[in-house]
Design a protein around this motif. Structure first.
Motif, PDB file in Angstrom:
ATOM      1  N   GLN A   1      -7.860   2.445  -1.773  1.00 15.13           N
ATOM      2  CA  GLN A   1      -7.784   2.792  -3.070  1.00 15.13           C
ATOM      3  C   GLN A   1      -8.758   3.911  -3.295  1.00 15.13           C
ATOM      4  O   GLN A   1      -8.463   4.994  -4.099  1.00 15.13           O
ATOM      5  CB  GLN A   1      -7.760   1.833  -4.185  1.00 15.13           C
ATOM      6  CG  GLN A   1      -6.984   0.886  -4.095  1.00 15.13           C
ATOM      7  CD  GLN A   1      -6.981  -0.165  -5.262  1.00 15.13           C
ATOM      8  OE1 GLN A   1      -8.027  -0.369  -5.734  1.00 15.13           O
ATOM      9  NE2 GLN A   1      -5.902  -0.625  -5.838  1.00 15.13           N
TER      10      GLN A   1
ATOM     11  N   HIS B   1       1.095  -1.101   0.001  1.00 15.58           N
ATOM     12  CA  HIS B   1      -0.123  -0.032  -0.053  1.00 15.58           C
ATOM     13  C   HIS B   1       0.929   1.237   0.138  1.00 15.58           C
ATOM     14  O   HIS B   1       0.655   2.041  -0.734  1.00 15.58           O
ATOM     15  CB  HIS B   1      -1.099   0.041   1.096  1.00 15.58           C
ATOM     16  CG  HIS B   1      -2.176  -1.009   1.286  1.00 15.58           C
ATOM     17  ND1 HIS B   1      -2.617  -1.326  -0.083  1.00 15.58           N
ATOM     18  CD2 HIS B   1      -2.494  -1.801   2.181  1.00 15.58           C
ATOM     19  CE1 HIS B   1      -3.620  -2.338   0.240  1.00 15.58           C
ATOM     20  NE2 HIS B   1      -3.586  -2.528   1.557  1.00 15.58           N
TER      21      HIS B   1
ATOM     22  N   GLY C   1      -8.160   6.913  -0.186  1.00 15.52           N
ATOM     23  CA  GLY C   1      -6.779   7.396   0.207  1.00 15.52           C
ATOM     24  C   GLY C   1      -6.019   6.432   1.076  1.00 15.52           C
ATOM     25  O   GLY C   1      -6.405   6.016   2.005  1.00 15.52           O
ATOM     26  N   TYR C   2      -4.724   6.556   0.798  1.00 17.33           N
ATOM     27  CA  TYR C   2      -3.758   5.618   1.179  1.00 17.33           C
ATOM     28  C   TYR C   2      -3.478   5.788   2.847  1.00 17.33           C
ATOM     29  O   TYR C   2      -3.203   5.362   3.706  1.00 17.33           O
ATOM     30  CB  TYR C   2      -2.627   5.377   0.685  1.00 17.33           C
ATOM     31  CG  TYR C   2      -2.689   4.762  -0.731  1.00 17.33           C
ATOM     32  CD1 TYR C   2      -2.599   3.456  -0.845  1.00 17.33           C
ATOM     33  CD2 TYR C   2      -2.579   5.430  -1.898  1.00 17.33           C
ATOM     34  CE1 TYR C   2      -2.949   2.406  -1.815  1.00 17.33           C
ATOM     35  CE2 TYR C   2      -2.657   4.698  -2.996  1.00 17.33           C
ATOM     36  CZ  TYR C   2      -2.945   3.253  -2.845  1.00 17.33           C
ATOM     37  OH  TYR C   2      -3.064   2.534  -4.219  1.00 17.33           O
ATOM     38  N   GLU C   3      -3.878   7.106   3.025  1.00 13.35           N
ATOM     39  CA  GLU C   3      -3.455   7.753   4.420  1.00 13.35           C
ATOM     40  C   GLU C   3      -4.303   7.025   5.559  1.00 13.35           C
ATOM     41  O   GLU C   3      -3.824   7.039   6.638  1.00 13.35           O
ATOM     42  CB  GLU C   3      -3.402   9.347   4.570  1.00 13.35           C
ATOM     43  CG  GLU C   3      -4.743   9.856   4.098  1.00 13.35           C
ATOM     44  CD  GLU C   3      -5.055  10.009   2.574  1.00 13.35           C
ATOM     45  OE1 GLU C   3      -4.203   9.461   1.819  1.00 13.35           O
ATOM     46  OE2 GLU C   3      -5.723  10.880   2.144  1.00 13.35           O
TER      47      GLU C   3
ATOM     48  N   HIS D   1       1.320   4.126  -2.541  1.00 15.75           N
ATOM     49  CA  HIS D   1       0.789   5.547  -2.283  1.00 15.75           C
ATOM     50  C   HIS D   1       1.953   6.363  -2.936  1.00 15.75           C
ATOM     51  O   HIS D   1       1.733   7.427  -3.489  1.00 15.75           O
ATOM     52  CB  HIS D   1       0.952   5.631  -0.783  1.00 15.75           C
ATOM     53  CG  HIS D   1       0.613   6.994  -0.399  1.00 15.75           C
ATOM     54  ND1 HIS D   1       0.177   7.256   1.025  1.00 15.75           N
ATOM     55  CD2 HIS D   1       0.263   8.352  -0.813  1.00 15.75           C
ATOM     56  CE1 HIS D   1      -0.282   8.637   1.197  1.00 15.75           C
ATOM     57  NE2 HIS D   1      -0.210   9.111  -0.046  1.00 15.75           N
TER      58      HIS D   1
ATOM     59  N   ASN E   1      -2.486  14.595  -4.186  1.00 15.37           N
ATOM     60  CA  ASN E   1      -2.871  14.066  -3.168  1.00 15.37           C
ATOM     61  C   ASN E   1      -4.377  13.410  -3.182  1.00 15.37           C
ATOM     62  O   ASN E   1      -4.948  13.341  -1.965  1.00 15.37           O
ATOM     63  CB  ASN E   1      -2.956  14.853  -1.883  1.00 15.37           C
ATOM     64  CG  ASN E   1      -1.507  15.101  -1.618  1.00 15.37           C
ATOM     65  OD1 ASN E   1      -0.644  14.443  -1.709  1.00 15.37           O
ATOM     66  ND2 ASN E   1      -1.288  16.616  -1.333  1.00 15.37           N
TER      67      ASN E   1
END
Lengths: 485, 547
Positions: free
Chosen positions: B381, A287, B384-386, A291, A328
């Motif tokens: 996905q 992941h 968001g990866y955060e 990212h 982002n």
């Protein structure tokens, strides 16, 4: 007089534990003289062979007024004398009020000296390291045995006072032993506020390795420190601690978290790149990798598209100016974006949807939905059509939707697709009931009528007549079907 | 407050303090670092160029935090405060039978960060309570945190022997429950009236803000032109007669009550036509204020009910509920759920997704690795990866986890504790399961079984739930031991450590009212929660989106 003093000095040096008679000389000795005596007595308390003490010059210190030094030393003499000989009633009573005055400044002074030291595990260590001025008041306390001293609490009492919200100075606890007892007491009290306060103190006064080592066996305190470090953003110490504890995954996550604080995209990208190698769990590693790749991709696309947009050459950007930058954004949003602006690009380009799909292994379903939504928004019905058309090996075309045609219809409808387009997909909905529902709901009359015809449901078909416009082609169609069967 | 010459009250926000001609400024704050930053900002901006310097004071609720003071000191403003004191407010009464500490982060602190400060406050609150209402002779508990609180209480008692009071005990039993014993209940959508209001609009400190459209006063002439744009703010508590009656009902039963009430009220108003004598008219007039209040309260709740109905009848609400109920009754909990996938694809709010995924995980004693990975990937996905950090938090809290033991305990727990009831009577409930239209909240079931027949009968299941269970007794002086009269109810204080939902409260109230129950319940908690606020408290604070 001077002779007498010299005698006395000798007298002092000669023995530690002999009580001296204060009474005789009390009246004639000035306070200054007393202080001198006190200094001498100090030497006894400390180690006799501690040479450092010779450097002490009380008067030479930047003390300001001489009376200060008197208080300082006098009080130390009080404590030392009292510790040694309880028969010294007079001396102690006359100085009883002094320590209080002293206590107000002593610790803050001490503090300055303290930071220079990495840590000290015992009093004797400390003594050899710092100037006497700094610890003189301290000595008074650590060695003193008088219990009535207003702030001289045991660790347990200190903790309890702190729990009640009173201010306590922790600086008195100097040995590692004492500090740990203090910490354990705090932990036993379960009051995070106090635990944290003690931890702040320990963090300041202990060497890292020692602090970490001791915390490793004190899980509760450890959790508090981690929380505290997170809260105050002392990232470096936090990472050191986690690394020390071998909690690698936490190290990784906590480092990764940092990227949220980086505003500049380029820097953020660099940072994410550095995160890839961190010891995440296998699943998370991929992941994080994604990212990074995504952001890298977004930066390229953004630069490119901003250029296109400002140049005003590209029709699509003129017609649908971008509402925000793509930086982002989540992956699916990026995919939508690329389906919207870069749909027809060859797979080789970074911004093409197929390239994104491949790079990030986006599942078919997800891809279909996103592409559909994007193309429908642009009212590019041909693209929508192409999305679901597959050719089999005989060259026949067939419509297939892994997401189910009812979903396709819903998405199209939300984008205000014309009835002609809609009904084509309503017709493809397999479940008869759903098909009828959708057809009725979105006024795809042809589909509804045909479905009823196929079902040979005369009653429903007759009933449907009231839903179509009078005199329209649909009404005629119903009538002809009704008449023919 | 005016009596104490308080000039003005302001809510805390960064920037300059609003101008007011006062000398003293008092900050009332929770000891949290973010708030300290705001105060710092206030003070720093303030100090510049004001001729009559203001004096600042700070009051920490519920107590002084050394950490916060340290922080203020580092910011260089600690010296600006003349007084730094604490206002020890542990448990805040919310209603006749409800106390809350209102500390949002209690669950997160206890289970994610192992910070037991809130437990310490809970124990302190309980000590205060005991000082007021007498020592509670019996303490039961389940869970790690419960154990801690009980230990602290016993310790505190030992340390202050003087606290032995001579007040006749009001409570017979204290039941301490960890939230993580029952992670399931808050995740499900509450179906009581109050629960739904909370789920949809969010009740904050007994106040709810509602969209104003429905409450527009009907004026003649220019209808609909000047709709109030401010949200309507209503206070909700049992002081309002009608609300007390319907708050804990299943929403499906609320409509009929409202229409019945409407009939009664209009009948009462009709009565004036029949009033013949002066005496009758006088009596009617004397009732008017009461009737008018009843009417406006009825109007309000009818509007609220309409608002809620709009949502509960929506397809999406129904689908969501169906999936929840399938999970809770144990259907298909071990594979990827289509509805959840769809919701992700349509970008439904992340919290909703997390609630469902966690619910599935809890109902399956953890998800299969493959299923879990699939959800994770989809979520990352799409959102968001955060959010990897949030997912990690949920895993740590035990809400989302891979199935490790290979065995799914949930069916056993469900059967033994009768968590799923197929025949639910929503109108006239006979079991607590009505609050979730089928699912009986585990936590409340534990309380119910404790009262009768006792926990010994469910020993096996208790072992499956996390944390120890225990029983403690606090000796009472003989004079204070209660001689229970026949038919007198026992009173149990249930303390939920980590939060409680309105539906659970409703269920406990229902048990209190049961005729043969024999136990009345008073509820205390660290925070009133619902699935959304709860999950939110566990989410990683992310930077706000740039636009």
């Amino acid at each position: 007089m001077s002779r007498a003093r010299a005698d006395e000095e000798e007298y002092w040096h000669s023995s530690k534990f002999r009580a001296f008679t204060f009474d005789d000389e009390d009246d004639e000795l000035s306070q200054l003289k007393e202080s001198k005596r006190a200094v001498n007595s100090l030497r006894d308390i400390v180690d006799d062979d501690d040479d450092d003490l010779e450097r002490v010059s009380w008067s030479g210190e930047p003390v300001g007024s001489i009376s200060w030094s008197i208080k300082e030393t006098a009080s130390s003499s009080t404590s030392s004398l009292e510790g040694r000989d309880s028969s010294l009633q007079k001396g102690s009573s006359s100085y009883a009020a002094l320590p209080k005055q002293v206590s107000s400044y002593s610790l803050s002074n001490l503090f300055k000296g303290r930071n220079k030291l990495p840590s000290f595990q015992s009093l004797s260590d400390a003594l050899s390291d710092i100037g006497v001025k700094n610890y003189a008041p301290e000595l008074r306390r650590s060695k003193a045995e008088y219990k009535d001293y207003s702030s001289d609490w045991s660790p347990k009492d200190t903790i309890r006072r702190m729990q009640r919200g009173k201010v306590c100075s922790l600086e008195r606890f100097r040995s590692l032993q004492d500090k740990l007892v203090l910490l354990d007491e705090a932990v036993a009290g379960h009051d995070g506020n106090v635990i944290t306060a003690v931890l702040i103190f320990l963090k300041r006064t202990l060497r890292r390795e020692i602090l970490f080592r001791e915390l490793e066996v004190r899980q509760v305190a450890l959790c508090h420190l981690i929380h505290f470090l997170k809260e105050t953003g002392e990232q470096k110490l936090l990472l050191d601690l986690l690394r020390f504890l071998d909690r690698t995954e936490e190290v990784a996550l906590s480092q990764y978290r940092e990227h949220l604080n980086i505003q500049d995209v380029e820097k953020r990208r660099e940072f994410l790149k550095s995160c890839i190698g961190l010891p995440f769990s296998a699943e998370d590693t991929s992941h994080i990798q994604d990212h990074y790749t995504l952001l890298e991709r977004q930066i390229i696309i953004e630069a490119n598209d901003r250029h296109l947009e400002t140049a005003g050459q590209s029709e699509i950007f003129r017609k649908y100016p971008r509402k925000a930058s793509i930086l982002n954004m989540p992956l699916v949003t990026t995919l939508f974006y690329s389906c919207f602006y870069h749909y027809s690009e060859a797979e080789g380009t970074f911004s093409s949807p197929t390239n994104l799909k491949k790079t990030f292994k986006i599942p078919d379903k997800q891809y279909m939905l996103t592409a559909l939504a994007a193309r429908a928004k642009l009212r590019a019905w041909d693209d929508v059509d192409a999305l679901f058309t597959t050719k089999n090996w005989l060259g026949y075309t067939k419509k297939k939707a892994p997401i189910g045609f009812h979903r396709v219809v819903e998405i199209l409808q939300r984008n205000n697709a014309p009835v002609q387009v809609l009904q084509e997909y309503v017709r493809l909905v397999e479940d008869v009931e759903t098909r009828l529902n959708l057809a009725t709901k979105y006024k795809c009359h042809d589909v509804a009528i045909e479905t009823y015809r196929d079902l040979k449901d005369r009653i429903q078909l007759t009933a449907y007549k009231c839903k179509v416009e009078r005199g329209s082609a649909e009404e005629e169609k119903i009538n002809s079907i009704l008449n023919n069967t | 407050l005016q009596e104490h010459e308080v000039e003005k009250m302001f809510t805390l926000k960064p920037g300059r303090l609003p101008p007011a001609d006062v000398k003293n400024v008092i900050f009332f704050v929770r000891p949290r670092l973010e708030l300290m930053d705001i105060i710092t900002d206030n003070v720093l901006k303030e100090d510049r160029g004001r001729s009559p310097q203001r004096d600042f004071h700070i009051l920490f609720v519920p107590r002084r935090s050394l950490l916060c003071e340290q922080w203020l000191k580092e910011q260089g403003v600690l010296g600006s405060f003349i007084h730094r004191e604490q206002y020890s407010l542990d448990l805040i009464p919310f209603d006749g039978d409800l106390l809350s500490m209102e500390s949002e982060s209690a669950f997160k602190e206890c289970y994610l960060e192992s910070d037991q400060t809130s437990l310490y406050h809970a124990a302190k609150g309980l000590m205060t309570l005991q000082a007021l209402y007498g020592t509670i002779p019996q303490i039961f508990g389940k869970g790690e945190c419960a154990r801690h609180v009980a230990n602290m209480m016993i310790r505190m008692k030992r340390e202050f022997p003087g606290s032995q009071n001579s007040i006749f005990p009001v409570f017979d039993t204290l039941l301490l429950l960890d939230r993580n014993v029952d992670l399931l209940t808050p995740l499900a959508t509450q179906l009581t009236y109050e629960g739904l209001i909370d789920e949809i609009y969010g009740i904050q400190n007994t106040y709810v803000k509602l969209p104003p459209e429905k409450f527009a006063p009907k004026k003649q002439g220019e209808g609909g032109k000047d709709l109030p744009t401010e949200p309507k703010k209503l206070q909700l508590n049992s002081a309002e007669e009608l609300y007390a009656e319907i708050r804990d009902k299943n929403f499906n039963a609320v409509g009929s009550v409202l229409s019945k009430k409407a009939k009664i009220i209009s009948a009462a108003f009709e009565e004036r036509h029949h009033a013949k004598t002066v005496g009758e008219i006088k009596q009617f007039v004397s009732q008017l204020p009461h009737m008018q209040a009843a009417r406006s309260s009825l109007a309000n709740h009818t509007s609220i009910a309409e608002l809620i109905k709009d949502i509960t009848t929506s397809e999406d609400f129904f689908d969501n509920l169906t999936v929840e109920q399938e999970f809770m009754s144990g259907i298909d909990t071990d594979k990827v759920n289509n509805y959840i996938e769809d919701c992700i694809a349509q970008k439904h709010p992340l919290i909703k997704i997390l609630r469902l995924v966690c619910l599935q995980s809890v109902c399956n004693s953890g998800l299969k690795q493959k299923v879990l990975d699939h959800y994770k990937r989809e979520i990352l996905q799409t959102y968001g990866y955060e959010h990897i950090l949030t997912l990690n938090n949920l895993e740590k809290a035990g809400l989302l986890k891979p199935q490790t033991s290979g065995r799914n305990n949930y069916p056993t727990i469900r059967k033994t504790l009768r968590l799923w009831m197929d025949d639910v009577n929503e109108q006239n409930p006979n079991d607590i399961s009505y609050v979730y239209s089928g699912y009986a909240p585990l936590s409340v079931r534990l309380a119910q079984l404790l009262a009768r027949p006792g926990w010994r009968s469910i020993e096996e299941v208790l072992k499956m739930l996390p944390g120890p269970h225990f029983e403690e007794r606090q000796q009472l002086p003989t004079g204070l031991q209660k001689k229970r009269q026949q038919g007198e109810n026992r009173v149990t204080l249930v303390f939920f450590l980590g939060g409680v939902t309105y539906a659970e409260i409703a269920a406990l109230r229902f048990l209190s009212q049961m005729e043969d129950g024999g136990t009345e319940y008073v509820i205390a908690t660290t925070k009133l929660i619902n699935g959304t606020t709860w999950i939110k408290s566990l989410m990683e604070k992310l930077e706000p989106a740039p636009f």
